[in-house]
Design a protein around this motif. Structure first.
Motif, short mmCIF file in Angstrom:
data_model
loop_
_atom_site.label_atom_id
_atom_site.label_comp_id
_atom_site.label_asym_id
_atom_site.label_seq_id
_atom_site.Cartn_x
_atom_site.Cartn_y
_atom_site.Cartn_z
N SER A 1 30.24 2.26 23.15
CA SER A 1 31.51 2.84 23.60
C SER A 1 31.32 4.18 24.29
O SER A 1 32.07 4.53 25.21
CB SER A 1 32.47 2.99 22.42
OG SER A 1 31.93 3.87 21.44
N ASP B 1 34.76 -2.56 16.35
CA ASP B 1 35.18 -3.71 17.17
C ASP B 1 34.00 -4.63 17.49
O ASP B 1 34.19 -5.83 17.72
CB ASP B 1 35.79 -3.22 18.49
CG ASP B 1 36.98 -2.30 18.28
OD1 ASP B 1 37.88 -2.69 17.51
OD2 ASP B 1 37.00 -1.21 18.87
N ARG C 1 37.95 -2.46 23.96
CA ARG C 1 37.71 -1.96 22.60
C ARG C 1 36.26 -2.22 22.23
O ARG C 1 35.90 -3.33 21.85
CB ARG C 1 38.67 -2.64 21.63
CG ARG C 1 40.13 -2.38 21.95
CD ARG C 1 41.06 -3.12 21.00
NE ARG C 1 40.82 -2.76 19.62
CZ ARG C 1 41.42 -3.33 18.57
NH1 ARG C 1 42.31 -4.30 18.79
NH2 ARG C 1 41.16 -2.95 17.34
#
Length: 521
Positions: free
Chosen positions: A125, A146, A141
């Motif tokens: 991320s 996630d 996400r």
């Protein structure tokens, strides 16, 4: 004091009315103006405010000198490697959208990020947020919380994974490389992980990942993979993957490595109905019998990458032996032999000189007359004696339809496979798995496969440009990962790049205009 300017400073295109200064180990860009001195009646230089710092990654504007409001409106994201992979792999993106309609963006973005930066899943991320991918695929996400359920979802769709790989069947050539790659696993929950033995002598729990590569003169790509228990030999797995992938084995020629050059393996391959091209060790019987004593013993020659290759063909019972002498390989091995000869002769000469000096000074001798007499320099003839195999490559094949040049070119294309697996382990960091169940392991392998296809496309591009010895996969990724885009007043623009990076982009014909227009649109 004058400081030597590094290449990135020499390449930097300095704007008008500015100057570059070296201060405390860093290079800075300053405003420069000219003012009139009434006393000397001459113009003199006057330095103004600092505009920013110049680094090998480009120009970094000074925050102190910028209007705070203007700074709030500027956003910087990496565009080089992410944009390249996005543009070059739209076909993959389309197939993922059809087979994984609900999660195709996440799968594609993760595959690109893992190739570009090799992060662990928990850091994906972070790279997504600083990459132009977050503009191309907004609001994904990809936080660690996630990723875990996403991997399970991907891993449970094995039929979609197999269908994705099988759709490349129309692009297959009749020449394939099957290569087993051992992946170390520390998980007790993986049924496939068994204690095995590999070429690195790692007696650990491992999965035997067998890959099928399609190889031709125009293209080389990873087609299909299948995982086996770590104690399953590579040769045993070949037939299984051919059957599962529905490969027409009647027209298939396997390009193997030296590890398969045993009569037992040749018999196993022939029993499956495959044709093969296998390199032999120089001390093997077929090599010793076939290598000519001199250049005059070769049948013909051809060129490969602008260098001469001598060729000789020897027909055996049921197979052919092709012997090649590569002029570049010969030069390298001859240089190495000469260097070793020089070192040995220099050592002998020094020992003789020291012993003669002791004798002249009446000191106690360290060598007897016999030992001193034995210290004779090695001649070139002695150095090269029995070295007719120098610079040679010997290949065995049961494919009688190929000539020497075709066999050699296919063999050299196989080297790209070896480079790929080095990248798989080192650059991509896929050598060990930390997945805890079979679903996450299957997802991990599939994401690796997608990154591998993209990586192989880069390696193939480098190969086609003849830059293999100058540019590695790591070089390519590092250079492009330092190409950025700036968002100013709501519009994305390519940030200023150095002349060196510009030349690199030109070499590969890279232009990010289309992607910038897409995100601006």
């Amino acid at each position: 004091m004058t400081h030597e300017r590094p290449q990135f400073i020499l390449d930097y295109e300095k704007p008008k009315n500015t100057e570059i200064k070296y201060i405390n180990g860093h290079w800075y860009l300053y405003e420069r103006t000219s003012v009139y001195n009434p006393k000397t009646k001459k113009m003199r230089k006057k330095s103004g405010k600092c505009l920013g710092r110049i680094t090998d990654g480009g120009f970094i504007a000074s925050r102190i000198r910028m209007d705070p409001k203007a700074y709030e409106d500027i956003e910087v994201k990496e565009i080089g490697i992410s944009s390249f992979l996005y543009s070059r792999n739209r076909g993959i993106l389309g197939r993922l959208e059809r087979l994984f309609p609900d999660i195709y963006r996440e799968i594609f973005a993760i595959s690109v990020i893992r190739l570009a930066y090799s992060p662990r899943f928990k850091r994906v991320s972070e790279f997504y947020d600083t990459s132009i991918l977050s503009e191309l695929f907004p609001n994904l996400r990809l936080e660690p919380s996630d990723i875990t359920p996403l991997l399970r979802t991907i891993g449970k769709r094995s039929s979609a994974i197999k269908e994705f790989m099988s759709e490349d069947s129309d692009s297959l050539s009749s020449y394939m490389v099957f290569d087993g790659h051992r992946i170390i696993s520390d998980s007790d929950g993986l049924e496939m992980a068994s204690v095995g033995y590999d070429s690195k002598a790692r007696h650990k729990r491992q999965v035997n990942l067998v890959y099928a590569f399609s190889v031709s003169g125009e293209r080389c790509f990873p087609y299909y993979y299948k995982q086996f228990s770590g104690d399953v030999p590579d040769i045993t797995a070949f037939s299984s993957i051919v059957e599962e992938a529905s490969i027409e084995k009647e027209n298939l020629t396997i390009l193997a490595d030296k590890g398969f050059s045993s009569e037992e393996n040749f018999s196993l391959i022939e029993e499956t109905g495959f044709k093969y091209i296998v390199p032999l060790k120089r001390n093997s019987g077929d090599s010793k019998e076939s290598i000519p004593d001199s250049m005059g013993g070769y049948d013909n020659s051809f060129t490969y990458n602008s260098r001469a290759i001598l060729h000789k063909e020897v027909r055996k019972d049921g197979y052919l032996i092709h012997v090649f002498q590569d002029s570049m390989l010969l030069a390298d091995e001859l240089a190495d032999a000469t260097l070793r000869m020089e070192k040995r002769n220099n050592t002998i000469a020094l020992a003789m000189e020291r012993e003669q000096d002791r004798i002249a000074k009446g000191k106690r001798r360290r060598l007897t007359d016999e030992e001193l007499e034995s210290l004779k320099p090695v001649s070139l003839q002695e150095c090269l004696e029995g070295k007719a195999s120098m610079g040679t490559i010997t290949l065995r094949t049961n494919n009688f339809s190929l000539n020497g040049s075709q066999v050699y070119n296919l063999y050299k294309r196989r080297e790209a496979i070896e480079d790929f697996f080095k990248s798989y382990d080192n650059s991509l960091d896929f050598s060990s798995s930390y997945m805890r169940n079979r679903y996450s392991e299957e997802a991990w392998l599939f994401l690796n496969h997608l990154s591998a296809i993209m990586a192989f496309d880069i390696l193939d591009e480098i190969y086609q440009l003849g830059q293999t010895n100058q540019i590695s996969l790591s070089d390519f990724r590092t250079t492009l990962s330092h190409v950025f885009a700036d968002k100013i007043d709501g519009t994305w623009k390519l940030a200023r790049i150095t002349k060196k990076k510009g030349n690199f982009l030109s070499l590969f014909g890279l232009d990010f205009t289309a992607v910038i227009n897409e995100i601006n649109g």
